[in-house]
Design an enzyme around this catalytic site. Structure first.
Site, short mmCIF file in Angstrom:
data_model
loop_
_atom_site.label_atom_id
_atom_site.label_comp_id
_atom_site.label_asym_id
_atom_site.label_seq_id
_atom_site.Cartn_x
_atom_site.Cartn_y
_atom_site.Cartn_z
N GLU A 189 -8.91 4.36 -0.55
CA GLU A 189 -8.69 3.09 0.18
C GLU A 189 -9.93 2.19 0.12
O GLU A 189 -10.30 1.52 1.08
CB GLU A 189 -8.23 3.38 1.61
CG GLU A 189 -6.95 4.22 1.58
CD GLU A 189 -6.05 4.09 2.77
OE1 GLU A 189 -6.17 3.12 3.52
OE2 GLU A 189 -5.18 4.98 2.90
C1 LIG Z 1 -7.28 12.32 -3.38
C2 LIG Z 1 -7.03 10.88 -3.68
C3 LIG Z 1 -5.95 10.22 -3.09
C4 LIG Z 1 -5.70 8.89 -3.39
N1 LIG Z 1 -4.58 8.28 -2.87
C5 LIG Z 1 -4.21 7.05 -3.33
C6 LIG Z 1 -2.95 6.48 -2.97
O1 LIG Z 1 -2.17 7.05 -2.19
N2 LIG Z 1 -2.61 5.28 -3.50
C7 LIG Z 1 -3.42 4.61 -4.36
O2 LIG Z 1 -3.05 3.54 -4.80
N3 LIG Z 1 -4.63 5.12 -4.72
C8 LIG Z 1 -5.03 6.33 -4.23
N4 LIG Z 1 -6.23 6.87 -4.61
C9 LIG Z 1 -7.09 6.13 -5.54
C10 LIG Z 1 -8.38 5.62 -4.91
O3 LIG Z 1 -8.10 4.58 -4.03
C11 LIG Z 1 -9.33 5.25 -6.05
O4 LIG Z 1 -9.76 6.46 -6.65
C12 LIG Z 1 -10.50 4.43 -5.57
O5 LIG Z 1 -10.08 3.15 -5.17
C13 LIG Z 1 -11.58 4.28 -6.65
O6 LIG Z 1 -11.03 3.87 -7.86
P1 LIG Z 1 -11.41 4.67 -9.21
O7 LIG Z 1 -11.19 6.10 -8.95
O8 LIG Z 1 -10.68 4.04 -10.33
O9 LIG Z 1 -12.95 4.45 -9.37
P2 LIG Z 1 -13.65 3.21 -10.09
O10 LIG Z 1 -13.07 1.94 -9.62
O11 LIG Z 1 -13.68 3.46 -11.56
O12 LIG Z 1 -15.14 3.31 -9.53
C14 LIG Z 1 -16.11 4.23 -10.06
C15 LIG Z 1 -17.43 3.96 -9.33
O13 LIG Z 1 -17.87 2.63 -9.59
C16 LIG Z 1 -18.07 1.95 -8.36
N5 LIG Z 1 -17.74 0.54 -8.53
C17 LIG Z 1 -16.62 0.00 -9.08
N6 LIG Z 1 -16.68 -1.33 -9.03
C18 LIG Z 1 -17.83 -1.66 -8.42
C19 LIG Z 1 -18.47 -2.88 -8.05
N7 LIG Z 1 -17.88 -4.07 -8.30
N8 LIG Z 1 -19.68 -2.83 -7.46
C20 LIG Z 1 -20.26 -1.64 -7.17
N9 LIG Z 1 -19.71 -0.46 -7.49
C21 LIG Z 1 -18.51 -0.46 -8.08
C22 LIG Z 1 -17.14 2.64 -7.36
O14 LIG Z 1 -17.57 2.42 -6.03
C23 LIG Z 1 -17.29 4.09 -7.80
O15 LIG Z 1 -18.46 4.64 -7.26
C24 LIG Z 1 -6.55 8.19 -4.27
C25 LIG Z 1 -7.65 8.85 -4.84
C26 LIG Z 1 -7.88 10.17 -4.58
C27 LIG Z 1 -9.04 10.86 -5.26
#
Ligand SMILES: Cc1cc2nc3c(=O)[nH]c(=O)nc-3n(C[C@H](O)[C@H](O)[C@H](O)COP(=O)(O)OP(=O)(O)OC[C@H]3O[C@@H](n4cnc5c(N)ncnc54)[C@H](O)[C@@H]3O)c2cc1C
Length: 380
Positions: A363
């Site tokens: 989230e």
């Molecule tokens: C167990 C679990 C349950 C989940 N449940 C749901 C769900 O029900 N529905 C749903 O839609 N999603 C869900 N998610 C997804 C979750 O919301 C995402 O994993 C999260 O938003 C991060 O996206 P990403 O994994 O693609 O990481 P990325 O966006 O690739 O980020 C990787 C890193 O880069 C950093 N980063 C990215 N952009 C920036 C920026 N502009 N400035 C600084 N730092 C940045 C991030 O903070 C992170 O540290 C779930 C994830 C998990 C692991």
């Protein structure tokens, strides 16, 4: 200003505490090991009104406020964060999304079942290439007149296998960017909608997380939520409330670990005295309690903002950012206070430590919360 809970709030908190102790605690280690969560427990949470806490009773909800919601979330999370994430997603992403932005027909058809716990919902925004950068939606929803055709992949979806109703965000017109995104209600079993295998996770292992595939999935136009192009705003507004739930989850994980650490430190002896009498341990407890109370204030403030009808974009981001940091740091300290016993499953704190990590990721990661907060500050 009144920092006391009302009689009603205390009763709600006690009911959730009682349920967590009597129903969630037995078997929590086994469920974590096996990555399962029985339907019967979900039904019981539905019977107690925990699946539609803030939903209007006319749609089968409990009609409670956001303060009640965070009290319930904290108590469930102290014992089993896998249970509480199911509650959080169903309440603040799915039920809230439908109640606030769905039309009357959608509410009657779907919200009534979701609010009673008759069925569970999932919120599908994240994709392999669209996590933090949620505007980069690759899932498409092509307008075909009376229906849309959905194609794409959603990943990390909580309740992904268990849910029966899915709110799916997809790009209808990529030239319009975030204004070309829509949100749809998709039912399980719709042809072309496939659920991938369950993820094997570090924490919240009882919660089922899946990748979902949409291959030419036909969704009737009446299942679009809001006006054409409302989907991205829908997702952001809904997530803002979701963050209050996850902040409360983090608070519960932290306070659950603190309570276990305090109890253990009064029982375990080293060098001829209970370890709480060693200042290094006593100071850890002081830091834990102080920061947990500070996190509680932020969580309550965000919930209060929601109840008052104030904008809660910033307060929910601050609550999630801080409570998740406190949860991560202090579950590690709780393990430390338990010494070797902290490293084994029987004492529960290692699970809480593993569960804490996700509160800094889903989230909106902590980095994204800082973007929300700093933008709010600069905008004024
Ligand atoms: C167990 C679990 C349950 C989940 N449940 C749901 C769900 O029900 N529905 C749903 O839609 N999603 C869900 N998610 C997804 C979750 O919301 C995402 O994993 C999260 O938003 C991060 O996206 P990403 O994994 O693609 O990481 P990325 O966006 O690739 O980020 C990787 C890193 O880069 C950093 N980063 C990215 N952009 C920036 C920026 N502009 N400035 C600084 N730092 C940045 C991030 O903070 C992170 O540290 C779930 C994830 C998990 C692991």
């Amino acid at each position: 200003m009144d920092f006391n809970l009302t009689e009603e709030h205390m009763m709600i908190r006690d009911a959730a505490r009682d349920f967590a102790q009597t129903e969630l605690l037995p078997g929590v280690i086994e469920r974590d090991n096996a990555q399962t969560f029985p339907d019967e427990l979900v039904r019981k949470m539905g019977d107690l009104g925990f699946m539609g806490i803030m939903v209007d009773p006319k749609y089968g909800g409990s009609g409670m406020d956001a303060i009640s919601y965070v009290l319930i979330m904290e108590e469930l999370s102290k014992i089993d964060a896998s249970a509480s994430v199911m509650v959080s997603v169903n309440n603040s992403l799915v039920c809230y999304g439908l109640e606030a932005y769905g039309n009357e027909k959608q509410k009657e058809k779907y919200l009534t079942k979701l609010a009673t716990g008759e069925c569970i919902g999932a919120f599908c925004l994240s994709e392999p290439e669209a996590g933090s950068d949620a505007t980069s939606q690759k899932t498409t929803a092509i307008d075909k007149g009376d229906h849309y055709i959905l194609n794409g992949t959603k990943n990390w979806i909580t309740n992904g296998g268990r849910a029966e109703i899915y709110l799916v965000i997809a790009q209808t017109d990529k030239h319009k960017g975030s204004h070309g995104i829509n949100a749809f209600i998709v039912e399980k079993g719709t042809p072309g909608f496939d659920i991938g295998p369950k993820e094997d996770k570090l924490g919240i292992r009882g919660s089922d997380t899946h990748t979902l595939q949409f291959n030419d999935v036909k969704v009737p136009k009446e299942n679009r939520i809001g006006d054409d192009g409302f989907g991205f705003r829908f997702a952001m507004k809904t997530l803002s409330g979701g963050r209050i739930g996850i902040a409360a989850q983090a608070l519960g994980i932290a306070s659950g670990a603190y309570e276990l650490a305090l109890k253990y430190s009064k029982e375990r002896k080293a060098f001829g005295t209970e370890i709480c009498n060693h200042q290094a341990i006593a100071f850890k407890l002081a830091d834990m309690y102080t920061e947990i109370e500070a996190a509680r204030m932020l969580v309550m403030k965000a919930a209060w903002d929601k109840d008052q009808g104030n904008n809660y974009d910033m307060s929910s981001a601050m609550a999630k950012l801080y409570a998740s940091k406190v949860a991560m740091e202090h579950t590690v300290e709780a393990v430390q206070i338990h010494g070797g016993n902290g490293f084994v499953k029987e004492y529960h704190v290692e699970r809480l430590m593993r569960d804490a990590k996700i509160t800094q990721i889903y989230e909106g990661t902590s980095e994204i919360q800082k973007i929300v907060i700093s933008r709010g500050l600069i905008r004024g």
